[in-house]
Design a protein around this motif. Structure first.
Motif, PDB file in Angstrom:
ATOM      1  N   MET A 122      35.043  25.582  20.009  1.00 54.95           N
ATOM      2  CA  MET A 122      34.293  24.404  20.587  1.00 54.95           C
ATOM      3  C   MET A 122      33.420  24.708  21.740  1.00 54.95           C
ATOM      4  SD  MET A 122      36.520  20.995  22.127  1.00 54.95           S
ATOM      5  CE  MET A 122      36.871  22.074  23.752  1.00 54.95           C
ATOM      6  N   THR A 123      32.299  24.186  22.050  1.00 53.33           N
ATOM      7  CA  THR A 123      31.505  24.545  23.074  1.00 53.33           C
ATOM      8  C   THR A 123      31.171  23.372  23.975  1.00 53.33           C
ATOM      9  OG1 THR A 123      30.266  26.182  21.915  1.00 53.33           O
ATOM     10  CG2 THR A 123      29.332  25.591  23.849  1.00 53.33           C
ATOM     11  N   ALA A 124      30.861  22.132  23.637  1.00 54.17           N
ATOM     12  CA  ALA A 124      30.426  21.006  24.248  1.00 54.17           C
ATOM     13  C   ALA A 124      31.156  19.827  23.868  1.00 54.17           C
ATOM     14  CB  ALA A 124      28.845  20.692  24.038  1.00 54.17           C
ATOM     15  N   VAL A 125      31.929  19.071  25.045  1.00 51.83           N
ATOM     16  CA  VAL A 125      32.470  18.027  24.832  1.00 51.83           C
ATOM     17  C   VAL A 125      31.919  16.723  25.590  1.00 51.83           C
ATOM     18  CG1 VAL A 125      34.942  17.042  25.338  1.00 51.83           C
ATOM     19  CG2 VAL A 125      34.682  19.312  24.854  1.00 51.83           C
ATOM     20  N   TYR A 126      31.812  15.696  25.124  1.00 49.75           N
ATOM     21  CA  TYR A 126      31.218  14.635  25.495  1.00 49.75           C
ATOM     22  C   TYR A 126      32.109  13.604  25.807  1.00 49.75           C
ATOM     23  CZ  TYR A 126      27.188  11.354  26.471  1.00 49.75           C
ATOM     24  OH  TYR A 126      26.437  10.460  27.279  1.00 49.75           O
ATOM     25  N   GLU A 127      32.391  13.006  27.072  1.00 52.86           N
ATOM     26  CA  GLU A 127      33.284  12.130  27.474  1.00 52.86           C
ATOM     27  C   GLU A 127      32.877  10.819  27.458  1.00 52.86           C
ATOM     28  OE1 GLU A 127      36.184  10.670  31.338  1.00 52.86           O
ATOM     29  OE2 GLU A 127      34.982  12.290  31.678  1.00 52.86           O
ATOM     30  N   LEU A 128      33.259   9.785  26.959  1.00 56.07           N
ATOM     31  CA  LEU A 128      32.792   8.591  26.956  1.00 56.07           C
ATOM     32  C   LEU A 128      33.955   7.681  27.458  1.00 56.07           C
ATOM     33  CD1 LEU A 128      31.697   8.095  23.157  1.00 56.07           C
ATOM     34  CD2 LEU A 128      30.182   7.905  25.189  1.00 56.07           C
ATOM     35  N   ASP A 129      33.462   6.981  28.569  1.00 54.55           N
ATOM     36  CA  ASP A 129      34.341   5.866  29.092  1.00 54.55           C
ATOM     37  C   ASP A 129      34.576   4.657  28.246  1.00 54.55           C
ATOM     38  OD1 ASP A 129      34.402   7.764  30.982  1.00 54.55           O
ATOM     39  OD2 ASP A 129      33.621   6.487  32.689  1.00 54.55           O
ATOM     40  N   THR A 130      35.397   4.659  27.249  1.00 58.56           N
ATOM     41  CA  THR A 130      35.513   3.702  26.243  1.00 58.56           C
ATOM     42  C   THR A 130      35.280   2.293  26.557  1.00 58.56           C
ATOM     43  OG1 THR A 130      37.143   5.335  25.216  1.00 58.56           O
ATOM     44  CG2 THR A 130      36.799   3.176  24.073  1.00 58.56           C
ATOM     45  N   ALA A 169      23.678  26.312  34.477  1.00 60.21           N
ATOM     46  CA  ALA A 169      24.743  27.117  34.621  1.00 60.21           C
ATOM     47  C   ALA A 169      26.013  26.838  33.866  1.00 60.21           C
ATOM     48  CB  ALA A 169      25.324  27.302  36.266  1.00 60.21           C
ATOM     49  N   VAL A 170      26.530  25.490  33.882  1.00 59.12           N
ATOM     50  CA  VAL A 170      27.694  25.158  33.087  1.00 59.12           C
ATOM     51  C   VAL A 170      27.490  25.300  31.685  1.00 59.12           C
ATOM     52  CG1 VAL A 170      28.919  23.877  35.198  1.00 59.12           C
ATOM     53  CG2 VAL A 170      27.526  22.841  33.340  1.00 59.12           C
ATOM     54  N   ALA A 171      26.292  24.932  31.154  1.00 54.47           N
ATOM     55  CA  ALA A 171      25.963  25.024  29.698  1.00 54.47           C
ATOM     56  C   ALA A 171      25.837  26.400  29.149  1.00 54.47           C
ATOM     57  CB  ALA A 171      24.931  24.004  29.623  1.00 54.47           C
ATOM     58  N   THR A 172      25.671  27.351  29.948  1.00 53.37           N
ATOM     59  CA  THR A 172      25.303  28.563  29.483  1.00 53.37           C
ATOM     60  C   THR A 172      26.413  29.732  29.785  1.00 53.37           C
ATOM     61  OG1 THR A 172      23.796  29.142  31.288  1.00 53.37           O
ATOM     62  CG2 THR A 172      22.811  28.116  29.360  1.00 53.37           C
ATOM     63  N   LEU A 173      27.509  29.407  30.534  1.00 54.96           N
ATOM     64  CA  LEU A 173      28.573  30.376  30.749  1.00 54.96           C
ATOM     65  C   LEU A 173      29.380  30.226  29.611  1.00 54.96           C
ATOM     66  CD1 LEU A 173      29.122  29.529  34.581  1.00 54.96           C
ATOM     67  CD2 LEU A 173      28.125  31.610  33.455  1.00 54.96           C
ATOM     68  N   PRO A 174      30.379  31.231  29.753  1.00 52.00           N
ATOM     69  CA  PRO A 174      31.543  31.305  28.763  1.00 52.00           C
ATOM     70  C   PRO A 174      32.382  30.100  29.046  1.00 52.00           C
ATOM     71  CG  PRO A 174      31.344  33.584  29.781  1.00 52.00           C
ATOM     72  CD  PRO A 174      30.241  32.679  30.324  1.00 52.00           C
ATOM     73  N   GLY A 175      32.929  29.779  27.740  1.00 53.37           N
ATOM     74  CA  GLY A 175      34.224  28.744  27.964  1.00 53.37           C
ATOM     75  C   GLY A 175      33.425  27.377  27.452  1.00 53.37           C
ATOM     76  N   ALA A 176      33.883  26.298  27.591  1.00 56.24           N
ATOM     77  CA  ALA A 176      33.363  25.185  27.078  1.00 56.24           C
ATOM     78  C   ALA A 176      32.696  24.097  28.148  1.00 56.24           C
ATOM     79  CB  ALA A 176      34.431  24.301  26.303  1.00 56.24           C
ATOM     80  N   THR A 177      32.039  23.428  27.850  1.00 55.86           N
ATOM     81  CA  THR A 177      31.169  22.297  28.871  1.00 55.86           C
ATOM     82  C   THR A 177      31.574  20.951  28.510  1.00 55.86           C
ATOM     83  OG1 THR A 177      29.142  23.914  28.614  1.00 55.86           O
ATOM     84  CG2 THR A 177      28.953  21.732  29.842  1.00 55.86           C
ATOM     85  N   LEU A 178      31.955  20.322  29.634  1.00 54.12           N
ATOM     86  CA  LEU A 178      32.074  18.772  29.690  1.00 54.12           C
ATOM     87  C   LEU A 178      31.063  17.917  30.137  1.00 54.12           C
ATOM     88  CD1 LEU A 178      34.166  16.308  29.127  1.00 54.12           C
ATOM     89  CD2 LEU A 178      35.040  16.840  31.726  1.00 54.12           C
ATOM     90  N   TRP A 179      30.479  17.059  29.338  1.00 53.60           N
ATOM     91  CA  TRP A 179      29.382  16.176  29.733  1.00 53.60           C
ATOM     92  C   TRP A 179      30.121  14.790  29.869  1.00 53.60           C
ATOM     93  CZ3 TRP A 179      25.300  18.763  31.099  1.00 53.60           C
ATOM     94  CH2 TRP A 179      25.091  20.019  30.548  1.00 53.60           C
ATOM     95  N   HIS A 180      29.657  13.858  30.747  1.00 55.42           N
ATOM     96  CA  HIS A 180      30.174  12.607  30.795  1.00 55.42           C
ATOM     97  C   HIS A 180      28.935  11.553  30.501  1.00 55.42           C
ATOM     98  CE1 HIS A 180      31.754   9.607  34.012  1.00 55.42           C
ATOM     99  NE2 HIS A 180      32.433   9.172  32.866  1.00 55.42           N
ATOM    100  N   ASP A 181      29.202  10.562  30.078  1.00 61.53           N
ATOM    101  CA  ASP A 181      28.373   9.339  29.769  1.00 61.53           C
ATOM    102  C   ASP A 181      27.848   8.855  30.847  1.00 61.53           C
ATOM    103  OD1 ASP A 181      27.430   7.622  27.911  1.00 61.53           O
ATOM    104  OD2 ASP A 181      28.688   6.113  28.315  1.00 61.53           O
ATOM    105  N   GLY A 182      26.572   8.861  30.841  1.00 60.55           N
ATOM    106  CA  GLY A 182      25.631   8.383  31.815  1.00 60.55           C
ATOM    107  C   GLY A 182      25.026   9.424  32.490  1.00 60.55           C
TER     108      GLY A 182
END
Length: 466
Positions: free
Chosen positions: A1-9, A326-339
């Motif tokens: 898993m690389t990219a997680v997108y948070e939706l405030d439902t 930086a956060v998108a290209t480092l080791p681990g996963a990245t969390l993005w937020h709606d908006g």
């Protein structure tokens, strides 16, 4: 898993309802909306569980919260816009106003058809004051006495013939709309396993709220003798070993507890330390943070925004895009937020069910959408020894990538030495994956002196190297 997108439902569905001119629930989100999420790895539907009428009443009567609500939504409708906190859970059942259980099943199927995992919430530390367990299993909670209630009415409340503690952590006042669970009670531990097993049937993983609060030593520090004897076994290893294989666990983590949570079984932990350094400190502080062991870094989830933090466009200002790279290209996963992609600037209190109207930044949106779907952070990673810029490389299946970020408010002109530069190859081609520019460079010059980069303040390259 690389990219997680948070939706405030709730506010997300409200926005879709306005967009399509009809009520949209989880069960009838238009396919084109789900299509917009293609290329990511997982979607976190934040706040799907049944919200508490009792918690809503408490929030509606709180003057401080009312000021926050009106600052975010000047045209606030108390009747329609205040929907209650998603972290004041009455039952772990999907709120019918969001589409109920059948709606969630449909949403999960739509995500699965697009190769996306579904992440939901779990809140171990507390529940709503009208949660059924308070009357059915009061011993699962931190209990007090009438004297406690009299001396500290903000810290305790009456529930039938019991006095129950409001939830809190060791450093802040109690949260007035929730009841504190007892991490040491064996019945509560068993109930946690059963609840998480039930949730695991509905999704692919959970984001666990304030996971470190249930460490034995932190719980003792918070509640002392009121919690009863400290168990020999920590809470999370006992719970996690009973969960299905492959069920993803993401810990909200603070106070340098990330490594311990990883050892106790969490797959990913918040990297709040990197967030703070990117938001407030220099490239040197960020570089020092990135010298940690690769195995540890692979299990961090990096972010510049989520529902708890200020909007990145506001908090990061001119460094916003550089921090995102930086956060998108480092080791681990990245969390993005709606908006976040659209450059929203108003942080919405989680109690509200509608976003304010804001003009989207379409240029930023195009940039973030491209960045979030890059797949460069797999394979062998190396942090480069640089001083004027941040730089790292990736190698995987014959592909090479070089990331260079000028994390400073002035221009940077420097040389970057990647491990593969060689004069045996007469020419190298470097393509910037974000803006499409192509650079052809002489192999001998690269081998002798490294790559010369000239970047403006907060500038960057994400280079594919051939």
């Amino acid at each position: 898993m690389t990219a997680v997108y948070e939706l405030d439902t709730w506010p997300w569905l409200t926005g879709l309802s306005r967009r399509y001119g009809r009520t949209v629930t989880l069960g009838d989100v238009p396919g084109e909306v789900w299509d917009e999420l293609r290329g990511l790895d997982a979607v976190w539907l934040m706040g799907v569980w049944e919200r508490s009428p009792a918690g809503l009443a408490i929030a509606s009567a709180n003057e401080g919260l009312q000021r926050e609500f009106r600052n975010a939504l000047p045209d606030l409708s108390e009747k329609d816009d205040i929907v209650g906190s998603p972290y004041c859970v009455r039952r772990y059942e999907v709120d019918e106003r969001l589409g109920g259980q059948s709606g969630l099943r449909t949403a999960r199927e739509e995500l699965r058809n697009r190769g996306l995992k579904l992440i939901l919430d779990y809140v171990p530390n507390h529940v709503a004051p009208d949660h059924p367990a308070i009357t059915e299993y009061p011993d699962w909670f931190i209990n007090g006495t009438p004297d406690d209630l009299k001396s500290d009415p903000t810290g305790w409340f009456e529930a039938g013939d019991r006095v129950i503690a409001h939830g809190r952590d060791p450093y802040f006042p109690p949260w007035p709309d929730v009841a504190q669970l007892n991490a040491f009670h064996p019945g509560l531990r068993k109930a946690t396993v059963e609840t998480l097993k039930s949730i695991a049937e509905q999704c692919d993983g959970v984001r666990v709220d304030m996971a470190m609060l249930f460490f034995n030593d932190i719980f003792v520090r918070t509640w002392g003798d009121r919690a009863g004897p400290k168990p020999a076994q920590e809470f999370w290893p006992e719970v996690i070993k009973a969960l299905p294989d492959g069920f993803l666990l993401i810990a909200e983590a603070y106070w340098d507890t990330e490594w311990t949570l990883q050892q106790q079984g969490f797959h990913y932990c918040y990297d709040k330390r990197l967030y703070d350094r990117l938001a407030h400190e220099s490239a040197d502080a960020v570089r020092a943070h990135l010298r940690a062991d690769r195995g540890y870094q692979d299990r961090l989830i990096r972010f510049t925004e989520n529902h708890d933090e200020p909007r990145a466009a506001t908090a990061f200002g001119p460094r916003n895009r550089a921090a995102a790279v930086a956060v998108a290209t480092l080791p681990g996963a990245t969390l993005w937020h709606d908006g976040q992609f659209e450059g929203r600037r108003v942080k919405l209190p989680v109690f509200l069910g509608r976003y304010p109207d804001e003009q989207p930044d379409n240029e930023l949106k195009a940039f973030c959408e491209k960045l979030s779907r890059l797949k460069v952070n797999t394979g062998e990673w190396q942090l480069l020894d640089t001083h004027d810029v941040l730089a790292w490389t990736w190698q995987n299946d014959g592909k090479r990538h070089l990331v260079v970020v000028n994390y400073a408010d002035g221009p940077a002109r420097t040389r970057v030495r990647a491990p593969w530069w060689s004069d045996e190859k007469p020419q190298w081609r470097l393509t910037d994956l974000l803006d499409g520019r192509v650079f052809d460079r002489d192999g001998r010059e690269l081998a002798d002196a490294g790559l010369f980069v000239d970047l403006p303040a907060w500038g960057f390259h994400v280079l594919e190297v051939e």
